[in-house]
Scaffold this motif. Structure first.
Motif, PDB file in Angstrom:
ATOM      1  N   GLY A 141     -12.739  -7.203  13.347  1.00 57.86           N
ATOM      2  CA  GLY A 141     -13.062  -6.260  14.455  1.00 57.86           C
ATOM      3  C   GLY A 141     -12.847  -4.896  13.923  1.00 57.86           C
ATOM      4  O   GLY A 141     -12.536  -4.763  12.579  1.00 57.86           O
ATOM      5  N   GLY A 142     -13.214  -3.864  14.720  1.00 53.64           N
ATOM      6  CA  GLY A 142     -13.050  -2.383  14.362  1.00 53.64           C
ATOM      7  C   GLY A 142     -11.594  -2.085  13.471  1.00 53.64           C
ATOM      8  O   GLY A 142     -11.308  -1.193  13.032  1.00 53.64           O
ATOM      9  N   SER A 143     -10.490  -2.671  14.362  1.00 54.62           N
ATOM     10  CA  SER A 143      -9.229  -2.674  14.095  1.00 54.62           C
ATOM     11  C   SER A 143      -9.060  -2.916  12.554  1.00 54.62           C
ATOM     12  O   SER A 143      -8.362  -2.173  11.931  1.00 54.62           O
ATOM     13  N   ASN A 146     -10.907  -0.572  10.372  1.00 50.86           N
ATOM     14  CA  ASN A 146     -10.412   0.699   9.885  1.00 50.86           C
ATOM     15  C   ASN A 146      -9.194   0.826   9.085  1.00 50.86           C
ATOM     16  O   ASN A 146      -9.123   1.373   8.005  1.00 50.86           O
ATOM     17  N   HIS A 177      -9.809   6.187  17.645  1.00 53.04           N
ATOM     18  CA  HIS A 177      -9.377   4.929  18.298  1.00 53.04           C
ATOM     19  C   HIS A 177      -7.933   4.564  18.186  1.00 53.04           C
ATOM     20  O   HIS A 177      -7.275   4.760  17.047  1.00 53.04           O
ATOM     21  N   SER A 179      -6.466   2.205  17.320  1.00 59.38           N
ATOM     22  CA  SER A 179      -6.332   1.523  15.941  1.00 59.38           C
ATOM     23  C   SER A 179      -6.186   2.192  14.638  1.00 59.38           C
ATOM     24  O   SER A 179      -5.489   1.600  13.871  1.00 59.38           O
ATOM     25  N   THR A 225     -14.986   9.747  14.464  1.00 60.47           N
ATOM     26  CA  THR A 225     -15.747   8.831  15.212  1.00 60.47           C
ATOM     27  C   THR A 225     -17.157   9.157  15.847  1.00 60.47           C
ATOM     28  O   THR A 225     -17.392  10.128  16.013  1.00 60.47           O
ATOM     29  N   GLY A 227     -19.007   7.842  18.289  1.00 59.52           N
ATOM     30  CA  GLY A 227     -18.873   7.104  19.601  1.00 59.52           C
ATOM     31  C   GLY A 227     -17.416   6.676  19.919  1.00 59.52           C
ATOM     32  O   GLY A 227     -17.254   5.692  19.547  1.00 59.52           O
ATOM     33  N   THR A 229     -14.542   5.389  22.145  1.00 54.83           N
ATOM     34  CA  THR A 229     -14.518   4.444  23.022  1.00 54.83           C
ATOM     35  C   THR A 229     -14.166   4.803  24.510  1.00 54.83           C
ATOM     36  O   THR A 229     -14.995   4.310  25.424  1.00 54.83           O
ATOM     37  N   ASP A 254     -15.581   5.847  11.893  1.00 57.29           N
ATOM     38  CA  ASP A 254     -15.451   4.960  12.867  1.00 57.29           C
ATOM     39  C   ASP A 254     -16.476   4.654  13.763  1.00 57.29           C
ATOM     40  O   ASP A 254     -16.481   5.505  14.879  1.00 57.29           O
ATOM     41  N   ALA A 256     -17.340   1.725  15.384  1.00 60.34           N
ATOM     42  CA  ALA A 256     -17.190   0.650  15.792  1.00 60.34           C
ATOM     43  C   ALA A 256     -18.151   0.230  16.999  1.00 60.34           C
ATOM     44  O   ALA A 256     -18.945  -0.747  16.963  1.00 60.34           O
ATOM     45  N   TYR A 257     -18.041   1.030  18.087  1.00 56.86           N
ATOM     46  CA  TYR A 257     -18.739   0.880  19.084  1.00 56.86           C
ATOM     47  C   TYR A 257     -20.176   1.788  19.111  1.00 56.86           C
ATOM     48  O   TYR A 257     -21.314   1.197  19.292  1.00 56.86           O
ATOM     49  N   ASP A 283     -19.089  -2.633  14.821  1.00 59.15           N
ATOM     50  CA  ASP A 283     -19.082  -3.887  15.380  1.00 59.15           C
ATOM     51  C   ASP A 283     -20.142  -4.575  15.973  1.00 59.15           C
ATOM     52  O   ASP A 283     -20.661  -3.833  17.074  1.00 59.15           O
ATOM     53  N   HIS A 285     -20.319  -7.160  17.165  1.00 58.21           N
ATOM     54  CA  HIS A 285     -19.851  -7.725  18.741  1.00 58.21           C
ATOM     55  C   HIS A 285     -19.651  -6.958  19.655  1.00 58.21           C
ATOM     56  O   HIS A 285     -19.293  -7.386  20.932  1.00 58.21           O
ATOM     57  N   LYS A 286     -19.885  -5.515  19.615  1.00 56.04           N
ATOM     58  CA  LYS A 286     -19.956  -4.695  20.480  1.00 56.04           C
ATOM     59  C   LYS A 286     -21.406  -4.486  21.220  1.00 56.04           C
ATOM     60  O   LYS A 286     -21.823  -5.088  22.150  1.00 56.04           O
TER      61      LYS A 286
HETATM   62  C1  LIG Z   1     -13.688  -0.939  19.998  1.00 51.91           C
HETATM   63  C2  LIG Z   1     -13.294   0.025  19.059  1.00 51.91           C
HETATM   64  C3  LIG Z   1     -12.337  -0.166  17.709  1.00 51.91           C
HETATM   65  C4  LIG Z   1     -11.805  -1.523  17.580  1.00 51.91           C
HETATM   66  O1  LIG Z   1     -12.270  -2.600  17.593  1.00 51.91           O
HETATM   67  P1  LIG Z   1     -11.858  -4.010  17.858  1.00 51.91           P
HETATM   68  O2  LIG Z   1     -13.170  -4.958  17.487  1.00 51.91           O
HETATM   69  O3  LIG Z   1     -11.625  -4.103  19.090  1.00 51.91           O
HETATM   70  O4  LIG Z   1     -10.683  -4.425  16.906  1.00 51.91           O
HETATM   71  C5  LIG Z   1     -12.246   0.843  16.837  1.00 51.91           C
HETATM   72  N1  LIG Z   1     -12.713   1.966  17.108  1.00 51.91           N
HETATM   73  C6  LIG Z   1     -13.701   2.130  18.101  1.00 51.91           C
HETATM   74  C7  LIG Z   1     -14.322   3.690  18.183  1.00 51.91           C
HETATM   75  C8  LIG Z   1     -13.955   1.263  18.888  1.00 51.91           C
HETATM   76  O5  LIG Z   1     -14.597   1.607  20.099  1.00 51.91           O
END
Ligand SMILES: *Cc1c(COP(=O)(O)O)cnc(C)c1O
Length: 450
Positions: A141-143, A146, A177, A179, A225, A227, A229, A254, A256-257, A283, A285-286
């Motif tokens: 995942g994003g966590s 990162n 985020h 994380s 970042t 985008g 969260t 980051d 991720a989203y 990610d 998966h998002k």
């Molecule tokens: C969701 C998110 C994360 C964490 O990702 P996970 O897949 O939930 O671990 C990190 N950074 C951003 C910007 C996110 O939106």
């Protein structure tokens, strides 16, 4: 050994599982929702016994009791957190990945899968404009992405700087985020808080000022970042990148989203500057329609990451000398599901244009919803959406009203929404990633706030 013999019973179980999975994929899911632990204890009881309950019974327990106690993240009106919307092809192929027992640690063990995963990573790297040598791995995942990116950044700083600072620091704004803070704690580093601009973005100007003021000694990386969260806001990537380059700091993005929107021509301009990231997290998966769990971690110079992450031991020698691409070298992990494969399969099957169109569909929906909100007297947009997060207020409502409205929608199986906090105010938040969500679905929700 009954456990490892394919019997008639196994065959029956196989049919039942494939039938259930097919139906789950084919039909629009029911939303479902959590149940108190006491209720689950009463309804399900103990499932682990000496003799076993049998495969069909365990499946029945899942289908009738456990699955309904889990919210379907791919429901079109799941708008809380960041939802999911895996393609049918990706979910189907996830079954194949599960059946294939591939360990994705090394080229030696998984050359074919790693070859395919790397093509999916390359597509993302090309969208971002990273150089041909960029590469990385899929992590959970994003966590995890990162953390692994920042570990590589610090390792690089520790090797290239003559002196260790009293405290290592990561520069970030408050809206980065959670994380990132978690990664800092794990690494025993501090976060240098940078004030955001009036649009709540990290900018090059504010970063430079914060670094000057803090005399930057221990800062080794900056997290931007692409985008957020909470609000879907993209930082001033080009400005931040320039400051990082000037001062020799690692530029971690980051996304991720939000990284999915790199595929959308209507949003691509927001990401200017991402092409010089030292590390980047997106990610699938998002908002790139892959099943959990799948996050892409990319490095501009993968050999820097390998120096930080490669595990060495006599039993790993054969992996490490092969000279081919071993995903375990690029993050904190060794054994790894080839979690990029469902994403690769769907991307290969549908083609990248279909992904571009699906992301654009979600962006278009978001703009329609924003317009709908603007038209209603009792609603007010908090900010104009940049990506696919909409923040708005219902005049006269506070936290209790929002929560009651959300609770009722979940209880009735209509939608899973949650409010958030924006500038100390409770406001409503929708996050969209599902191309099957329609403006009509959302109109009905907004009507119910009248
Ligand atoms: C969701 C998110 C994360 C964490 O990702 P996970 O897949 O939930 O671990 C990190 N950074 C951003 C910007 C996110 O939106």
């Amino acid at each position: 050994m009954e456990t490892h013999r394919y019997t008639e019973e196994t065959e029956e179980l196989a049919r039942a599982i494939v039938a259930y999975a097919t139906e789950r994929i084919r039909l629009e899911p029911t939303l479902d929702g959590p149940k108190p632990a006491a209720e689950l204890r009463e309804r399900v009881g103990t499932t682990i016994t000496e003799k076993g309950v049998g495969g069909l019974e365990a499946l029945r327990i899942f289908v009738e009791e456990l699955a309904p106690a889990c919210i379907s993240t791919d429901h079109p009106l799941f708008t809380a957190f960041v939802p999911a919307a895996p393609t049918d092809a990706s979910v189907l192929f996830d079954l194949v990945v599960g059946a294939s027992s591939i360990v994705g640690s090394s080229w030696l063990e998984a050359a074919g899968a790693v070859y395919a995963e790397n093509q999916a990573l390359r597509w993302l790297a090309d969208l971002a404009g990273l150089p041909p040598d960029a590469g990385g791995t899929f992590v959970s995942g994003g966590s995890a992405g990162n953390l692994s990116g920042l570990v590589a950044a610090r390792d690089h700083a520790a090797r290239s700087r003559r002196k260790r600072p009293a405290r290592w620091r990561i520069a970030a704004v408050h809206d980065a985020h959670s994380s990132v803070w978690s990664a800092a704690r794990i690494m025993d580093a501090d976060v240098l808080p940078v004030p955001a601009d009036e649009r709540r973005r990290l900018t090059g100007e504010n970063l430079a000022a914060a670094l000057d003021e803090a005399d930057e000694g221990g800062v080794f990386a900056v997290v931007a970042t692409a985008g957020t969260t909470n609000a879907g806001i993209v930082d001033d990537l080009a400005g931040v990148a320039a400051v990082c380059r000037e001062r020799g700091l690692w530029f971690h993005v980051d996304a991720a989203y939000g990284g999915a929107a790199l595929a959308a021509p209507s949003a691509r301009h927001l990401f200017h500057g991402i092409e010089v990231a030292d590390s980047l997290v997106i990610d699938p998966h998002k908002w790139l329609f892959a099943p959990f769990d799948c996050a892409a971690l990319l490095y501009r110079e993968p050999r820097i990451a390998a120096r930080a992450h490669m595990q060495e031991a006599s039993y790993l020698d054969d992996i490490n000398v092969s000279g081919e691409w071993s995903p375990s070298h690029y993050a904190f992990h060794l054994t790894r599901r080839v979690r990029g494969m469902p994403f690769w399969f769907s991307l290969a099957a549908h083609g990248t244009n279909a992904y571009r169109d699906a992301v654009e569909t979600v962006l278009f929906l978001t703009r329609q919803v924003a317009d709908d909100i603007r038209r209603r007297e009792y609603l007010e947009l908090v900010t104009d959406p940049e990506l696919s997060v909409v923040l708005f207020r219902r005049t006269g409502w506070g936290d209790a009203k929002y929560t009651a409205w959300c609770d009722r929608l979940l209880l009735e199986g209509i939608a899973f929404c949650l409010p958030t906090t924006w500038e100390d105010e409770r406001v409503m938040r929708f996050c969209f990633v599902n191309p099957r969500t329609t403006a009509g679905d959302v109109t009905a929700l907004l009507d119910s706030m009248a």
